[in-house]
Design a protein around this motif. Sequence first.
Motif, PDB file in Angstrom:
ATOM      1  N   SER A 344      10.307   6.033   2.370  1.00 34.08           N
ATOM      2  CA  SER A 344      11.625   6.004   2.592  1.00 34.08           C
ATOM      3  C   SER A 344      11.807   5.859   4.056  1.00 34.08           C
ATOM      4  CB  SER A 344      12.201   7.275   2.028  1.00 34.08           C
ATOM      5  OG  SER A 344      11.990   8.398   2.507  1.00 34.08           O
ATOM      6  N   GLY A 345      12.255   4.544   4.352  1.00 26.57           N
ATOM      7  CA  GLY A 345      12.750   4.340   5.686  1.00 26.57           C
ATOM      8  C   GLY A 345      11.903   4.330   6.992  1.00 26.57           C
ATOM      9  N   GLU A 346      10.558   5.110   6.569  1.00 23.12           N
ATOM     10  CA  GLU A 346       9.521   4.969   7.740  1.00 23.12           C
ATOM     11  C   GLU A 346       8.781   4.001   7.809  1.00 23.12           C
ATOM     12  OE1 GLU A 346       6.701   8.033   7.589  1.00 23.12           O
ATOM     13  OE2 GLU A 346       6.975   8.199   5.350  1.00 23.12           O
ATOM     14  N   MET A 347       8.123   3.674   8.823  1.00 20.97           N
ATOM     15  CA  MET A 347       7.338   2.486   9.088  1.00 20.97           C
ATOM     16  C   MET A 347       6.008   2.832   8.347  1.00 20.97           C
ATOM     17  SD  MET A 347       5.506   1.010  12.643  1.00 20.97           S
ATOM     18  CE  MET A 347       7.063   0.346  13.186  1.00 20.97           C
ATOM     19  N   MET A 348       5.620   1.808   7.196  1.00 21.32           N
ATOM     20  CA  MET A 348       4.441   1.998   6.484  1.00 21.32           C
ATOM     21  C   MET A 348       3.338   1.049   6.794  1.00 21.32           C
ATOM     22  SD  MET A 348       5.194   4.687   4.867  1.00 21.32           S
ATOM     23  CE  MET A 348       3.723   4.570   4.060  1.00 21.32           C
ATOM     24  N   THR A 349       3.807  -0.090   7.236  1.00 26.30           N
ATOM     25  CA  THR A 349       2.941  -1.108   7.661  1.00 26.30           C
ATOM     26  C   THR A 349       2.587  -0.928   9.044  1.00 26.30           C
ATOM     27  OG1 THR A 349       3.837  -2.781   5.979  1.00 26.30           O
ATOM     28  CG2 THR A 349       2.411  -3.627   7.591  1.00 26.30           C
ATOM     29  N   ARG A 350       1.342  -0.716   9.367  1.00 23.18           N
ATOM     30  CA  ARG A 350       1.050  -0.352  10.920  1.00 23.18           C
ATOM     31  C   ARG A 350       0.025  -1.107  11.515  1.00 23.18           C
ATOM     32  NH1 ARG A 350       2.690   4.779  12.462  1.00 23.18           N
ATOM     33  NH2 ARG A 350       3.698   6.004  11.019  1.00 23.18           N
ATOM     34  N   SER A 351      -0.469  -2.090  10.572  1.00 25.00           N
ATOM     35  CA  SER A 351      -1.361  -3.142  11.164  1.00 25.00           C
ATOM     36  C   SER A 351      -1.377  -4.233  10.148  1.00 25.00           C
ATOM     37  CB  SER A 351      -2.837  -2.474  11.065  1.00 25.00           C
ATOM     38  OG  SER A 351      -3.145  -2.339   9.660  1.00 25.00           O
ATOM     39  N   PRO A 352      -1.604  -5.441  10.726  1.00 28.80           N
ATOM     40  CA  PRO A 352      -1.857  -6.674   9.927  1.00 28.80           C
ATOM     41  C   PRO A 352      -2.702  -6.654   8.477  1.00 28.80           C
ATOM     42  CG  PRO A 352      -1.849  -7.482  12.005  1.00 28.80           C
ATOM     43  CD  PRO A 352      -2.058  -5.864  12.089  1.00 28.80           C
ATOM     44  N   VAL A 353      -2.015  -6.847   7.417  1.00 33.06           N
ATOM     45  CA  VAL A 353      -2.892  -6.862   6.181  1.00 33.06           C
ATOM     46  C   VAL A 353      -3.204  -8.292   5.605  1.00 33.06           C
ATOM     47  CG1 VAL A 353      -3.310  -5.716   3.937  1.00 33.06           C
ATOM     48  CG2 VAL A 353      -2.268  -4.432   5.687  1.00 33.06           C
ATOM     49  N   LYS A 354      -4.268  -8.917   5.644  1.00 35.64           N
ATOM     50  CA  LYS A 354      -4.262 -10.137   5.085  1.00 35.64           C
ATOM     51  C   LYS A 354      -4.861  -9.868   3.655  1.00 35.64           C
ATOM     52  CE  LYS A 354      -8.294 -12.506   6.034  1.00 35.64           C
ATOM     53  NZ  LYS A 354      -8.562 -12.921   4.645  1.00 35.64           N
ATOM     54  N   VAL A 355      -4.066 -10.815   2.537  1.00 33.89           N
ATOM     55  CA  VAL A 355      -3.973 -10.676   1.233  1.00 33.89           C
ATOM     56  C   VAL A 355      -4.498 -11.893   0.906  1.00 33.89           C
ATOM     57  CG1 VAL A 355      -3.185 -10.187  -0.721  1.00 33.89           C
ATOM     58  CG2 VAL A 355      -2.396  -8.544   1.016  1.00 33.89           C
ATOM     59  N   LEU A 385      -5.897   2.764  -4.400  1.00 29.28           N
ATOM     60  CA  LEU A 385      -5.999   1.434  -3.459  1.00 29.28           C
ATOM     61  C   LEU A 385      -4.592   1.545  -2.441  1.00 29.28           C
ATOM     62  CD1 LEU A 385      -6.652  -1.561  -2.796  1.00 29.28           C
ATOM     63  CD2 LEU A 385      -4.879  -2.253  -4.446  1.00 29.28           C
ATOM     64  N   ARG A 386      -3.688   2.099  -2.899  1.00 25.21           N
ATOM     65  CA  ARG A 386      -2.489   2.466  -1.925  1.00 25.21           C
ATOM     66  C   ARG A 386      -2.933   3.522  -0.724  1.00 25.21           C
ATOM     67  NH1 ARG A 386       0.839   1.722  -6.344  1.00 25.21           N
ATOM     68  NH2 ARG A 386       1.067   3.996  -6.748  1.00 25.21           N
ATOM     69  N   ASN A 387      -3.788   4.433  -1.236  1.00 26.79           N
ATOM     70  CA  ASN A 387      -4.265   5.422  -0.309  1.00 26.79           C
ATOM     71  C   ASN A 387      -5.283   4.838   0.630  1.00 26.79           C
ATOM     72  OD1 ASN A 387      -4.589   8.339   0.703  1.00 26.79           O
ATOM     73  ND2 ASN A 387      -6.558   8.365  -0.632  1.00 26.79           N
ATOM     74  N   GLU A 388      -6.045   4.199   0.147  1.00 35.37           N
ATOM     75  CA  GLU A 388      -7.281   3.605   1.036  1.00 35.37           C
ATOM     76  C   GLU A 388      -6.679   2.656   2.270  1.00 35.37           C
ATOM     77  OE1 GLU A 388     -11.042   2.559   2.343  1.00 35.37           O
ATOM     78  OE2 GLU A 388     -10.079   4.179   0.765  1.00 35.37           O
ATOM     79  N   ILE A 389      -5.637   1.761   1.712  1.00 34.08           N
ATOM     80  CA  ILE A 389      -4.932   1.160   2.694  1.00 34.08           C
ATOM     81  C   ILE A 389      -4.197   1.743   3.781  1.00 34.08           C
ATOM     82  CG2 ILE A 389      -3.152  -0.572   3.186  1.00 34.08           C
ATOM     83  CD1 ILE A 389      -3.718  -1.668   0.312  1.00 34.08           C
ATOM     84  N   GLU A 390      -3.527   2.944   3.337  1.00 32.60           N
ATOM     85  CA  GLU A 390      -2.930   3.742   4.472  1.00 32.60           C
ATOM     86  C   GLU A 390      -4.172   4.506   5.130  1.00 32.60           C
ATOM     87  OE1 GLU A 390       0.423   7.400   4.445  1.00 32.60           O
ATOM     88  OE2 GLU A 390      -0.302   6.712   2.206  1.00 32.60           O
ATOM     89  N   ILE A 391      -5.142   4.853   4.632  1.00 33.18           N
ATOM     90  CA  ILE A 391      -6.320   5.351   5.681  1.00 33.18           C
ATOM     91  C   ILE A 391      -6.801   4.317   6.527  1.00 33.18           C
ATOM     92  CG2 ILE A 391      -8.403   6.462   5.302  1.00 33.18           C
ATOM     93  CD1 ILE A 391      -7.774   7.678   2.850  1.00 33.18           C
ATOM     94  N   ARG A 392      -7.005   3.424   6.112  1.00 35.09           N
ATOM     95  CA  ARG A 392      -7.562   2.103   7.154  1.00 35.09           C
ATOM     96  C   ARG A 392      -6.435   2.033   8.155  1.00 35.09           C
ATOM     97  NH1 ARG A 392     -11.948  -1.540   4.879  1.00 35.09           N
ATOM     98  NH2 ARG A 392     -12.671  -0.405   3.035  1.00 35.09           N
ATOM     99  N   MET A 393      -5.423   1.837   7.638  1.00 35.93           N
ATOM    100  CA  MET A 393      -4.207   1.635   8.561  1.00 35.93           C
ATOM    101  C   MET A 393      -4.109   2.633   9.859  1.00 35.93           C
ATOM    102  SD  MET A 393      -0.921   0.074   6.722  1.00 35.93           S
ATOM    103  CE  MET A 393      -0.871  -1.672   5.837  1.00 35.93           C
ATOM    104  N   ARG A 394      -4.048   3.883   9.568  1.00 36.59           N
ATOM    105  CA  ARG A 394      -4.257   4.884  10.336  1.00 36.59           C
ATOM    106  C   ARG A 394      -5.401   5.009  11.399  1.00 36.59           C
ATOM    107  NH1 ARG A 394       0.194   8.258   9.619  1.00 36.59           N
ATOM    108  NH2 ARG A 394       1.195   8.086   7.720  1.00 36.59           N
TER     109      ARG A 394
END
Length: 967
Positions: A344-355, A385-394
Amino acid sequence: VICRSLANSSYGIKRKSPLQNLHLVSRSIHHPHYPSSKFQRPPLRISAQLFSSLNRLPLRKTKLLNVKYGYQFHRNFWLARLASRLLKLRYLILGSAVGGGYTVKKTYDQWKDMMPDLDEYKWIVPDFIWELDEHIDFEKVIKALPDADDLAKLLPDFDKIGESFTSLKGFFSLGSPGETAFRATDQGYDNDKQYKKGLLGELILLQQQIQQHEEEARRAAGQYNMGSSQQKRKVSDKEKIDQLQEELLRTQLKYQRMLERLEKENKELRKLVLQRDDKGIHQRKLKKSLIDMYSEVLDILSDYDASYNTQDHLPRVVVVGDQSAGKTSVLEMIAQARIFPRGSGEMMTRSPVKVTLSEGPHHVALFKDSSREFDLTKEEDLAALRNEIEIRMRNSVKEGCTVSTETISLSVKGPGLQRMVLVDLPGVISTVTSGMAPDTKETIFSISKAYMQNPNAIILCIQDGSVDAERSIVTDLVSQMDPQGKRTIFVLTKVDLAEKNVASPSRIQQIIEGKLFPMKALGYFAVVTGKGNSSESIESIKEYEEEFFQNSKLLKTCMLKAHQVTTKNLSLAVSDCFWKMVRESVEQQADAFKATRFNLETEWKNNYPRLRELDRNELFEKAKNEILDEVISLTQVTPKHWEEILQKTLWERVSTHVIENIYLPAAQTMNSGTFNTTVDIKLKQWTDKQLPNKAVEVAWETLQEEFARFMTEHKGKEHDDIFDKLKQAVKEESIKRHKWNERAEDSLRVIQHNALEDRSISDKQQWDAAIHFMEETLQSRLKDTESVIEDMVGPDWKKRWLYWIGRTKEQNVRNETKNELEKLIKCNEEHAAYLANDEVTTVRKNLEARGITVDPCLIKDTWHQIYRRYFLKTALNHCNLCRRGFYYYQRHFVDSELECNDIVLFWRIQRMLAITANTLRQQLTNTEVRRLEKNVKEVLEDFAEDNDKKVKLLTGKRVQLAEDLSK
């Protein structure tokens, strides 16, 4: 009918006739009933038999037709008539034979001329074919075959076949059940065909109606805008326009529903087809789809150009937008799954994600570097999957940063997905808030510009419709990167909120028509991505979006066109644009890389013509194999070599202690009992404290030296010095990690103690070996002592005369002192090892009488070396005397003045060295070499995963050129 007539009318042959193998002409000539000139015979009906496939097998035995020939009566000269008939028969036979032979000869020649010459092709037929008649008796084979009568029994009954054809014909006659069923089937096919034709025709008709309604609405609106003096007419025109717009909207919705129905059916059919192909994957290897191969190319180029120095020019769909503008939601709608983490309002996409979107039988997602598939139809897998993407971004974000430039590659497959490659970038921000790195804003701008500066990148510009357009930052950024709008697609999100909040709906129309912003674009779209609830499913969002646009005033008032709304139309438009740019750019990009590779290959051929093009990873693998081979070669070292090196090195390390601390102190005693007691005590102390540790150190150093020797020795022409730094680093790291077995010292201490306690020399050979060992040791010590004395007193008279070398003042003093001390030893050959004080005073006074002032310490130092030389010479003489002492040793030196306890001591030391070397060799070969090999493998595996280490250790122009070629 033909088969029945053939069976009834064919004539059998009573005897086997060779005429069936002849040509038709020859068969007619040689027939036994060949007609004469006088008598005419009716022709036999054998045409069916001649041209039937069964002509060589008599179907039924039948009699030949009885033919009656004409007869002329002669009344007289029966003898003459008989003779004439005999002569006529002779001429007839002779003429027939001659004519037939000539005809056969002529026919044979004609056929021979028509046949091609096959002599040149005899080599095609194997030789054994021509020799078959020599090995196989064909006459026996022919006799073994069944007769024609037996074969005829195997043929089908043609009478029954004829009856079956008759019954089948009656079944399909007019009014029969077969004819009725056949017509019903045909009519069903026609109905299905007509149904298909009717559905497509209705779609075409609806499309024509939509165009017609649009033209009428446009024409009515034009007339209404022209104005009229009559108010009633103006009102009626407006009502007519409203009616036309409502009718147009209903037609559009009906058309849209039919399209969705067809798309749904098509989706189900494609899913069935893909499932069928998916089941056949295990039976046959399928080629990768075009989009998968294209995505792999983008991954390779991304790794090749991670610094964005020479960006490639292959198309991608770059999704940019302000933070919380809904770009991730748009991407999820295109992928038809809620795959991205949200907040909610915070930055979630912290790196480029190629789909990478592609079509498949099942809706799944997987990462490029992982084989796990996430089932997007299950909520558990979606959360994982959402958790894995967030972990990879961090994990990709470095310390002290907020965003990362590393790209996370994700592949999504499913039925009905549009094939394309999209890159979701971090949202553009206007202000850096607390908790963010100071350079976050500039980093996001640099990442966005790096992706958008590609001239073939499709920019999907996402604008939040619920906020004021003047607050947008991304539109200015996109305008800078694509001022002409040739590759930009504008998307207005949250149109439902915009319709409620915006006072003037025409403002939305201005945005969609591209009149509000200075930014230009290829197309403009309006979408709704849900009600803002993170738990909404894709299906519910689709339904809400369709329901909203069906009831929206924006469509009813023609402010928005039907093809400009819904994420479905957006996805189709982006996919079409993407593949159009791929077709235009991929060949040009490939040519550019080919030209670069040609230049690099030319440079390689000129500089390294005899070497293969091995990049850094391939060179590392080659070096890894060489190092492992060298480690394995340690196991090939012979036990004799190990023991010789260990024994020699161990004695060099402990010889000083043995001579100075054990042998010399014990040798100063006057009797053998005291000597043996002193030796036993000192050997016990040495074994308990120092000897095992020294032995293990020697073994470890020996293993290192042998390992280093194998690693560094040149192998002639095969040696490649490019691996030297890597081998040195591997050797140092492996030795650093290696630790000797802690229990080795304890077991070695027991073995050494038992070896030193043994005093029994079994034979004369061991006795002589001990004497030889003692002599070598004492001679080396004597040589060292004489060298020290020479340095103290200076060169002798020979060297002074030959080399013109003089003595220093201190050397003269030491030389005089040496001469005085030698006189002292000559006077008392059994002098003790130490000088008494009065003896020191006497020597000093004698030197002072000759005008030489000497310090007492100098006298003692000189005495130590002089007495040491005297003692070693005396011990060597004693060794010569003990050569014949083995007999006395066996009698324990009874009734003998000769005592050789020092020989026994050196035998004990020699035996301890041999046993210790053997024990250490066993530990090396059985344990330590294998542990070292294991350490080397671990070091190589660690180096293989550390790219920085490989870059540091494998360097040079050759490596860099091969790296460029590989890329």
